[in-house]
Design a protein around this motif. Structure first.
Motif, PDB file in Angstrom:
ATOM      1  N   THR A   1       0.811  -1.211   0.000  1.00 27.46           N
ATOM      2  CA  THR A   1       0.000   0.000   0.000  1.00 27.46           C
ATOM      3  C   THR A   1       0.847   1.264   0.000  1.00 27.46           C
ATOM      4  O   THR A   1       0.557   2.225  -0.719  1.00 27.46           O
ATOM      5  CB  THR A   1      -0.940   0.007   1.216  1.00 27.46           C
ATOM      6  OG1 THR A   1      -1.755  -1.166   1.188  1.00 27.46           O
ATOM      7  CG2 THR A   1      -1.839   1.227   1.203  1.00 27.46           C
ATOM      8  N   ALA A   2       1.900   1.267   0.801  1.00 29.90           N
ATOM      9  CA  ALA A   2       2.735   2.466   0.915  1.00 29.90           C
ATOM     10  C   ALA A   2       3.373   2.826  -0.432  1.00 29.90           C
ATOM     11  O   ALA A   2       3.328   3.981  -0.862  1.00 29.90           O
ATOM     12  CB  ALA A   2       3.810   2.244   1.973  1.00 29.90           C
ATOM     13  N   LYS A   3       3.968   1.834  -1.095  1.00 27.71           N
ATOM     14  CA  LYS A   3       4.616   2.099  -2.384  1.00 27.71           C
ATOM     15  C   LYS A   3       3.585   2.425  -3.467  1.00 27.71           C
ATOM     16  O   LYS A   3       3.850   3.245  -4.353  1.00 27.71           O
ATOM     17  CB  LYS A   3       5.452   0.889  -2.809  1.00 27.71           C
ATOM     18  CG  LYS A   3       6.694   0.663  -1.971  1.00 27.71           C
ATOM     19  CD  LYS A   3       7.692   1.807  -2.090  1.00 27.71           C
ATOM     20  CE  LYS A   3       8.314   1.904  -3.452  1.00 27.71           C
ATOM     21  NZ  LYS A   3       9.329   2.974  -3.538  1.00 27.71           N
ATOM     22  N   ALA A   4       2.431   1.778  -3.384  1.00 26.08           N
ATOM     23  CA  ALA A   4       1.378   2.051  -4.371  1.00 26.08           C
ATOM     24  C   ALA A   4       0.918   3.504  -4.254  1.00 26.08           C
ATOM     25  O   ALA A   4       0.808   4.214  -5.258  1.00 26.08           O
ATOM     26  CB  ALA A   4       0.215   1.095  -4.176  1.00 26.08           C
ATOM     27  N   LYS A   5       0.656   3.957  -3.024  1.00 27.59           N
ATOM     28  CA  LYS A   5       0.225   5.346  -2.813  1.00 27.59           C
ATOM     29  C   LYS A   5       1.298   6.323  -3.287  1.00 27.59           C
ATOM     30  O   LYS A   5       1.007   7.313  -3.960  1.00 27.59           O
ATOM     31  CB  LYS A   5      -0.074   5.577  -1.322  1.00 27.59           C
ATOM     32  CG  LYS A   5      -1.353   4.931  -0.834  1.00 27.59           C
ATOM     33  CD  LYS A   5      -1.558   5.143   0.645  1.00 27.59           C
ATOM     34  CE  LYS A   5      -1.839   6.592   0.973  1.00 27.59           C
ATOM     35  NZ  LYS A   5      -2.170   6.783   2.404  1.00 27.59           N
ATOM     36  N   GLU A   6       2.539   6.024  -2.936  1.00 28.72           N
ATOM     37  CA  GLU A   6       3.652   6.893  -3.323  1.00 28.72           C
ATOM     38  C   GLU A   6       3.763   7.001  -4.851  1.00 28.72           C
ATOM     39  O   GLU A   6       3.968   8.096  -5.391  1.00 28.72           O
ATOM     40  CB  GLU A   6       4.947   6.328  -2.746  1.00 28.72           C
ATOM     41  CG  GLU A   6       6.191   7.121  -3.093  1.00 28.72           C
ATOM     42  CD  GLU A   6       7.456   6.458  -2.587  1.00 28.72           C
ATOM     43  OE1 GLU A   6       8.517   6.694  -3.180  1.00 28.72           O
ATOM     44  OE2 GLU A   6       7.377   5.693  -1.595  1.00 28.72           O
ATOM     45  N   THR A   7       3.588   5.861  -5.535  1.00 29.08           N
ATOM     46  CA  THR A   7       3.740   5.855  -6.992  1.00 29.08           C
ATOM     47  C   THR A   7       2.555   6.522  -7.684  1.00 29.08           C
ATOM     48  O   THR A   7       2.728   7.249  -8.668  1.00 29.08           O
ATOM     49  CB  THR A   7       3.909   4.414  -7.502  1.00 29.08           C
ATOM     50  OG1 THR A   7       4.921   3.750  -6.727  1.00 29.08           O
ATOM     51  CG2 THR A   7       4.347   4.403  -8.968  1.00 29.08           C
ATOM     52  N   PHE A   8       1.347   6.286  -7.171  1.00 32.38           N
ATOM     53  CA  PHE A   8       0.177   6.970  -7.744  1.00 32.38           C
ATOM     54  C   PHE A   8       0.294   8.481  -7.545  1.00 32.38           C
ATOM     55  O   PHE A   8      -0.058   9.265  -8.435  1.00 32.38           O
ATOM     56  CB  PHE A   8      -1.110   6.461  -7.102  1.00 32.38           C
ATOM     57  CG  PHE A   8      -1.643   5.193  -7.710  1.00 32.38           C
ATOM     58  CD1 PHE A   8      -1.903   5.106  -9.078  1.00 32.38           C
ATOM     59  CD2 PHE A   8      -1.891   4.081  -6.922  1.00 32.38           C
ATOM     60  CE1 PHE A   8      -2.401   3.941  -9.644  1.00 32.38           C
ATOM     61  CE2 PHE A   8      -2.390   2.904  -7.476  1.00 32.38           C
ATOM     62  CZ  PHE A   8      -2.634   2.837  -8.846  1.00 32.38           C
TER      63      PHE A   8
END
Length: 243
Positions: free
Chosen positions: A153-160
């Motif tokens: 979730t953390a990396k997904a949010k950061e990338t979005f």
């Protein structure tokens, strides 16, 4: 003219000849280098066409019958394209195809390391080919892999968020915002109890309410009871006898 000066003059043409030969060699070497680059680009284009046919054959096979070695062969075929000629006009397309195959392979065999390698290929594309038409989609796909495949979730949010920072008006921007909103919903749900939790809380509250027993009936006075008995006896005496 002295003997020494005569020797120096005679040596001069040799020096000029040597410099001329060196210049010609350099020119020939440059043209040879240019020819080599052009040849490599042609080899890369041919290799890309070969890789495309291999991928088409792989896609035509049922997923259950595909082996990891099958994916590896096609992946290496695409890798040869940009290894042979990094400046080829097919190089960035080969990197994208390789990344897609790695992601597909990672999902098929449930291999998180392979999925991470796919993300690495997309990052390589964005770094080495910043002018590629695939760079925008690459960043969005990275976020999707983090979200849907790696559950990071953390990396997904950061990338979005990075995607929206660079491409706020792109075609995929609404999808990126929707994905970020999905991450916020669980947090809101945790703060406010859902309908099921509310029902359970109400039921629990009802269980904790003290039970109220009905008040006991008042005992009838003894004098009143005797009066009722006497009235009944009088009624029986007054009834006429059967004829």
């Amino acid at each position: 003219m002295t003997r020494d000066s005569h020797q120096a003059v005679s040596a001069t043409p040799s020096l000029r000849q040597w410099l001329t030969a060196l210049l010609i060699a350099a020119l020939l070497s440059g043209s040879s280098f240019a020819a080599t680059v052009a040849q490599k680009k042609q080899i890369a284009r041919t290799q890309f066409e070969t890789a495309e046919r291999m991928r088409e054959a792989l896609n035509g096979r049922p997923e259950k019958q595909r082996k990891e070695s099958d994916y590896k062969q096609v992946i290496e075929a695409y890798r040869k394209v940009y290894y042979t000629a990094p400046s080829s006009n097919k190089a960035d397309a080969a990197v994208v195809a390789l990344a897609e195959l790695l992601a597909e392979k990672g999902r098929a065999f449930k291999n998180e390391a392979t999925l991470t390698d796919a993300i690495g290929q997309y990052e390589f594309l964005r770094k080495e080919y910043p002018g590629s038409k695939y760079r925008v989609q690459a960043l969005f796909t990275m976020a999707q892999i983090y979200k849907d495949d790696l559950n990071d979730t953390a990396k997904a949010k950061e990338t979005f968020q990075e995607y929206l920072k660079h491409y706020p008006n792109s075609q995929l921007a609404p999808d990126a915002r929707a994905a970020l909103k999905e991450f916020e919903q669980p947090a809101e749900a945790a703060k406010s109890p859902g309908p099921e939790k509310a029902k359970a809380a109400a039921k629990s509250a009802r269980k904790e309410e003290p039970k109220t027993e009905p008040a006991p009936e008042k005992a009838q006075p003894v004098s009143d009871a005797k009066t009722e008995i006497r009235s009944a006896e009088v009624k029986e005496v007054k009834q006429p006898a059967d004829e």
